[in-house]
Design a protein around this motif. Structure first.
Motif, PDB file in Angstrom:
ATOM      1  N   ALA A 139     108.076 -90.714  71.838  1.00 40.34           N
ATOM      2  CA  ALA A 139     107.676 -92.030  71.329  1.00 40.34           C
ATOM      3  C   ALA A 139     106.198 -92.342  71.513  1.00 40.34           C
ATOM      4  N   GLN A 140     105.386 -91.377  71.912  1.00 38.70           N
ATOM      5  CA  GLN A 140     103.942 -91.565  72.032  1.00 38.70           C
ATOM      6  C   GLN A 140     103.308 -91.438  70.643  1.00 38.70           C
ATOM      7  N   PRO A 141     102.092 -91.946  70.459  1.00 40.91           N
ATOM      8  CA  PRO A 141     101.419 -91.772  69.182  1.00 40.91           C
ATOM      9  C   PRO A 141     101.205 -90.290  68.879  1.00 40.91           C
ATOM     10  N   ALA A 142     101.501 -89.903  67.653  1.00 40.59           N
ATOM     11  CA  ALA A 142     101.318 -88.527  67.197  1.00 40.59           C
ATOM     12  C   ALA A 142     100.488 -88.557  65.920  1.00 40.59           C
ATOM     13  N   GLN A 143      99.590 -87.596  65.787  1.00 43.08           N
ATOM     14  CA  GLN A 143      98.702 -87.566  64.628  1.00 43.08           C
ATOM     15  C   GLN A 143      99.281 -86.689  63.527  1.00 43.08           C
ATOM     16  N   ILE A 144      99.172 -87.177  62.283  1.00 40.86           N
ATOM     17  CA  ILE A 144      99.549 -86.357  61.130  1.00 40.86           C
ATOM     18  C   ILE A 144      98.403 -85.396  60.883  1.00 40.86           C
ATOM     19  N   VAL A 145      98.704 -84.085  60.935  1.00 37.61           N
ATOM     20  CA  VAL A 145      97.658 -83.073  60.760  1.00 37.61           C
ATOM     21  C   VAL A 145      97.769 -82.335  59.434  1.00 37.61           C
ATOM     22  N   ASP A 146      98.887 -82.501  58.714  1.00 35.86           N
ATOM     23  CA  ASP A 146      99.057 -81.819  57.428  1.00 35.86           C
ATOM     24  C   ASP A 146     100.140 -82.514  56.623  1.00 35.86           C
ATOM     25  N   ARG A 147     100.010 -82.413  55.302  1.00 34.92           N
ATOM     26  CA  ARG A 147     101.028 -82.905  54.368  1.00 34.92           C
ATOM     27  C   ARG A 147     101.310 -81.799  53.371  1.00 34.92           C
ATOM     28  N   PHE A 148     102.582 -81.598  53.032  1.00 35.48           N
ATOM     29  CA  PHE A 148     102.931 -80.543  52.087  1.00 35.48           C
ATOM     30  C   PHE A 148     104.294 -80.843  51.480  1.00 35.48           C
ATOM     31  N   ALA A 149     104.590 -80.196  50.364  1.00 34.84           N
ATOM     32  CA  ALA A 149     105.875 -80.377  49.684  1.00 34.84           C
ATOM     33  C   ALA A 149     106.697 -79.096  49.815  1.00 34.84           C
ATOM     34  N   LEU A 150     107.981 -79.265  50.080  1.00 31.63           N
ATOM     35  CA  LEU A 150     108.917 -78.158  50.111  1.00 31.63           C
ATOM     36  C   LEU A 150     109.943 -78.385  49.012  1.00 31.63           C
ATOM     37  N   GLY A 151     110.293 -77.323  48.329  1.00 30.12           N
ATOM     38  CA  GLY A 151     111.263 -77.422  47.246  1.00 30.12           C
ATOM     39  C   GLY A 151     112.663 -77.716  47.756  1.00 30.12           C
ATOM     40  N   SER A 152     113.413 -78.402  46.930  1.00 33.14           N
ATOM     41  CA  SER A 152     114.824 -78.673  47.222  1.00 33.14           C
ATOM     42  C   SER A 152     115.578 -78.676  45.902  1.00 33.14           C
ATOM     43  N   THR A 153     116.882 -78.800  45.948  1.00 31.34           N
ATOM     44  CA  THR A 153     117.664 -78.826  44.711  1.00 31.34           C
ATOM     45  C   THR A 153     117.389 -80.081  43.885  1.00 31.34           C
ATOM     46  N   ASP A 154     116.837 -81.125  44.520  1.00 34.72           N
ATOM     47  CA  ASP A 154     116.476 -82.359  43.816  1.00 34.72           C
ATOM     48  C   ASP A 154     114.988 -82.431  43.490  1.00 34.72           C
ATOM     49  N   GLY A 155     114.269 -81.318  43.664  1.00 35.76           N
ATOM     50  CA  GLY A 155     112.833 -81.310  43.419  1.00 35.76           C
ATOM     51  C   GLY A 155     112.067 -81.280  44.730  1.00 35.76           C
ATOM     52  N   PRO A 156     110.738 -81.240  44.659  1.00 34.38           N
ATOM     53  CA  PRO A 156     109.941 -81.150  45.892  1.00 34.38           C
ATOM     54  C   PRO A 156     110.022 -82.419  46.733  1.00 34.38           C
ATOM     55  N   LEU A 157     110.053 -82.212  48.054  1.00 34.27           N
ATOM     56  CA  LEU A 157     110.079 -83.329  49.004  1.00 34.27           C
ATOM     57  C   LEU A 157     108.847 -83.221  49.897  1.00 34.27           C
ATOM     58  N   GLU A 158     108.137 -84.345  50.081  1.00 35.03           N
ATOM     59  CA  GLU A 158     106.934 -84.342  50.902  1.00 35.03           C
ATOM     60  C   GLU A 158     107.300 -84.364  52.385  1.00 35.03           C
ATOM     61  N   HIS A 159     106.675 -83.450  53.133  1.00 34.31           N
ATOM     62  CA  HIS A 159     106.821 -83.365  54.576  1.00 34.31           C
ATOM     63  C   HIS A 159     105.452 -83.562  55.210  1.00 34.31           C
ATOM     64  N   VAL A 160     105.453 -83.891  56.494  1.00 32.55           N
ATOM     65  CA  VAL A 160     104.208 -83.997  57.258  1.00 32.55           C
ATOM     66  C   VAL A 160     104.362 -83.177  58.535  1.00 32.55           C
ATOM     67  N   LYS A 161     103.248 -82.653  59.032  1.00 37.21           N
ATOM     68  CA  LYS A 161     103.237 -81.983  60.328  1.00 37.21           C
ATOM     69  C   LYS A 161     102.572 -82.944  61.296  1.00 37.21           C
ATOM     70  N   VAL A 162     103.294 -83.293  62.359  1.00 34.85           N
ATOM     71  CA  VAL A 162     102.768 -84.232  63.346  1.00 34.85           C
ATOM     72  C   VAL A 162     102.782 -83.588  64.728  1.00 34.85           C
ATOM     73  N   GLY A 163     101.767 -83.927  65.517  1.00 35.01           N
ATOM     74  CA  GLY A 163     101.680 -83.432  66.884  1.00 35.01           C
ATOM     75  C   GLY A 163     101.220 -84.549  67.802  1.00 35.01           C
TER      76      GLY A 163
END
Length: 66
Positions: free
Chosen positions: A9-33
């Protein structure tokens, strides 16, 4: 941009954004640390954006003696 770490529950920074394919089309994900070393790649729509200042380094600033 900062979000809440899902593990500690501490603050985490978004370091990347990317889309991964799915059966319903691409879904946006983020990498947080967070400063506790936790890393996650949740769906972008599942993260809670925090209105916080960046974490401050705990080490005191030292000035060289002149």
């Amino acid at each position: 941009m900062y979000v809440r770490c899902p593990q500690c529950a501490q603050p985490a920074q978004i370091v990347d954004r990317f889309a991964l394919g799915s059966t319903d089309g691409p879904l946006e994900h983020v990498k947080v640390g967070c400063r506790n070393g936790h890393w996650f790649t949740p769906l972008a729509e599942d993260v809670e954006v925090l209105q916080v200042a960046p974490p401050v380094d705990d080490a005191p600033t030292r000035r060289a003696a002149a």
